[in-house]
Scaffold this active site. Structure first.
Site, short mmCIF file in Angstrom:
data_model
loop_
_atom_site.label_atom_id
_atom_site.label_comp_id
_atom_site.label_asym_id
_atom_site.label_seq_id
_atom_site.Cartn_x
_atom_site.Cartn_y
_atom_site.Cartn_z
N CYS A 14 0.84 -1.20 0.00
CA CYS A 14 0.00 0.00 0.00
C CYS A 14 0.88 1.26 0.00
O CYS A 14 1.51 1.57 -1.00
CB CYS A 14 -0.97 -0.03 1.16
SG CYS A 14 -2.35 1.12 0.98
N HIS A 30 -3.70 -5.22 0.53
CA HIS A 30 -3.17 -5.72 1.81
C HIS A 30 -3.25 -7.26 1.84
O HIS A 30 -4.33 -7.82 2.07
CB HIS A 30 -3.96 -5.13 2.97
CG HIS A 30 -3.69 -3.68 3.20
ND1 HIS A 30 -2.68 -3.24 4.02
CD2 HIS A 30 -4.28 -2.57 2.70
CE1 HIS A 30 -2.66 -1.92 4.02
NE2 HIS A 30 -3.62 -1.49 3.22
N GLU A 62 -2.12 -9.14 4.14
CA GLU A 62 -2.15 -9.62 5.52
C GLU A 62 -3.55 -9.76 6.09
O GLU A 62 -3.74 -10.44 7.11
CB GLU A 62 -1.31 -8.70 6.42
CG GLU A 62 -1.89 -7.31 6.65
CD GLU A 62 -1.53 -6.29 5.56
OE1 GLU A 62 -1.70 -5.09 5.80
OE2 GLU A 62 -1.10 -6.72 4.47
#
Length: 506
Positions: free
Chosen positions: A76, A164, A166
């Protein structure tokens, strides 16, 4: 290990947890104070950030000591910063890109994108977009709205992605992180609970030698695992103290002391409830209450510890999120958790500090506990705040209020156990409000206390969702509390998530 540079993103800790789930050790450091890149560091991940790269206050580190030396993955903001510093065009998005998206185009040759499926779901959360990249950049992923959702810088192992990996909503995020951490960086997957125990026990024996160590037990997971790990290393030189501050759960003091009977620990119990409650008389401010409870704990603990001759070390159950908070991009989170651990004790007692768990997340602490043979019931205990019920009684703490809340809390927690719900909840709490409400019991009008029930699901407490407990369970527990706890005539259920709310009310 993998080094994660924190630019202030709410997801930075989640990146670390995902890397750890791959059995690879990693550390988070602020972007402006990262360690020297040496042979231990096999790769670097740049986190997201609340800033825009075009903001004059935005994080802007010199990455020349990192890029081209080790593989780099920008996530990001990290990706936008890589593009921006190389001359790319990063501008505010025409519309905010937040939420689910799908990768409509994936470069199958890219080692970062290996085995990812076309159309795979990803999670976007950014206000800026990379509109153009230099000729040395190759686009490796796109969505219908984001043409440059991922890139690779030719001639080096540097990658950037605007989504993202994660977060849970990126369905193949772990596969992408595995591609980077294992395939590109070449990390071996040796970070396991067994290896942690072996290494830590060896280090503790070397560090502590024949010195005596004192540790404050709380009955919680962190201090329990820390105690048993230290006991494995130094045996009878570990001295544990368990202080009852008068605001524990019902029968907690006796139950906790009983639960340690089979571990060979030296545990001294101290009943200091009256001392704490007297000190809190007339105090309603939450931060003042925390400080009074913390100060009184220090006084009691110090007094008891001095009964042990020649103590050299103070052990604490500090875990990695606490370490990260204390050195975050925005500085120490002192007012968020001012009650954590036993701040002030090392200076007062002139002891050195040892924190055997300060590299672990909460779920990793539990895994280490299993390796050490800690009872599953102890490891499965819900987190309980250091100040106890003192911060679950909104306003002044009195003995009457503590008794009421202990009964309510007991009925709620035991109800969860009896209905098979306890292990589905990260933390359950009852909160006593400084509010009375009108009720009717029999033919009489009542004007009594309101209590809040709160149950959340989480992995490490950094974020949490409210638990969607069955309606029939909530109805039965509400009825039982009102019928059995004198002084309560109304029960409500908290459906706030963290963020924006916190788990505790004070």
């Amino acid at each position: 290990m993998i080094l994660i540079l924190d630019f202030g993103s709410q997801y930075t800790q989640l990146i670390a947890r995902r890397v750890r789930e791959l059995s690879v050790y990693c550390e988070i450091h602020p972007y402006h104070t990262y360690p020297v890149i040496d042979t231990r560091i096999k790769g670097v991940i740049l986190s997201g950030s609340p800033f825009s790269v075009r903001d004059s206050r935005a994080p802007a580190p010199d990455l020349s000591a990192i890029c081209r030396r080790v593989p780099v993955l920008g996530v990001c903001y990290g990706a936008q910063y890589l593009a921006f510093t190389e001359g790319g065009n990063v501008m505010p998005s025409s519309h905010r890109e937040y939420g689910r998206a799908n990768l409509s185009c994936i470069d199958p040759v890219s080692p970062l994108m290996k085995n990812l499926q076309a159309g795979t779901q990803v999670w976007m959360s950014h206000g800026d977009t990379i509109l153009q990249v230099p000729d040395t950049f190759t686009t490796i992923a796109s969505t219908s709205d984001v043409p440059i959702a991922g890139f690779h810088i030719e001639g080096e192992e540097t990658y950037g992605i605007q989504f993202h990996p994660e977060v849970y909503h990126t369905t193949e995020g772990m596969k992408l992180l595995e591609n980077f951490v294992v395939t590109i960086c070449g990390c071996d997957r040796s970070w396991t609970p067994d290896s942690f125990v072996d290494t830590t026990v060896r280090e503790m024996r070397q560090k502590l030698g024949d010195d005596k160590v004192v540790l404050g037990l709380s009955g919680g997971v962190d201090s329990t695992v820390a105690a048993i790990l230290l006991h494995k290393a130094i045996g009878r030189n570990l001295h544990c103290i368990f202080v009852d501050n008068g605001m524990l759960r019902k029968m907690e003091y006796a139950n906790v002391l009983h639960s340690y009977r089979n571990y060979g620990l030296k545990v001294r119990g101290v009943d200091a409830g009256n001392r704490f409650l007297d000190a809190l008389k007339g105090v309603a401010d939450p931060e003042k209450k925390r400080k009074i409870i913390g100060r009184t704990f220090i006084e009691v603990f110090n007094q008891e510890a001095h009964k042990i001759v020649n103590v050299k070390w103070l052990a604490q159950g500090t875990i990695y999120p606490d370490v990260i908070e204390s050195r975050s991009v925005k500085g120490p989170s002192a007012t968020i958790k001012s009650h954590h651990n036993v701040g002030g004790l090392p200076d007062l007692m002139q002891l050195q500090v040892v924190e055997p768990l300060n590299s672990l997340f909460k779920d990793e602490v539990r895994k280490v506990g299993l390796t050490l043979g800690v009872d599953a019931e102890l490891l499965g205990r819900h987190p309980f705040p250091g100040p106890g019920l003192g911060i679950r009684i909104v306003g002044e703490v009195t003995r009457r209020k503590v008794r009421i809340l202990q009964e309510v809390d007991h009925l709620f927690v035991e109800g969860l156990r009896q209905n098979g719900l306890y292990d589905h909840v990260w933390q359950a709490a009852a909160i006593l409000l400084p509010v009375s409400s009108v009720g009717v019991m029999g033919d009489e009008r009542t004007y009594e206390n309101v209590v809040v029930l709160r149950a959340v699901t989480s992995t490490d407490g950094m974020t949490a969702d409210w638990s969607q407990l069955p309606y029939d369970f909530l109805a039965a527990i509400s009825n039982k509390i009102i019928n059995h706890v004198k002084g309560v005539n109304r029960v409500v259920y908290d459906i706030s998530s963290k963020p924006p709310a916190t788990i505790e009310w004070e």
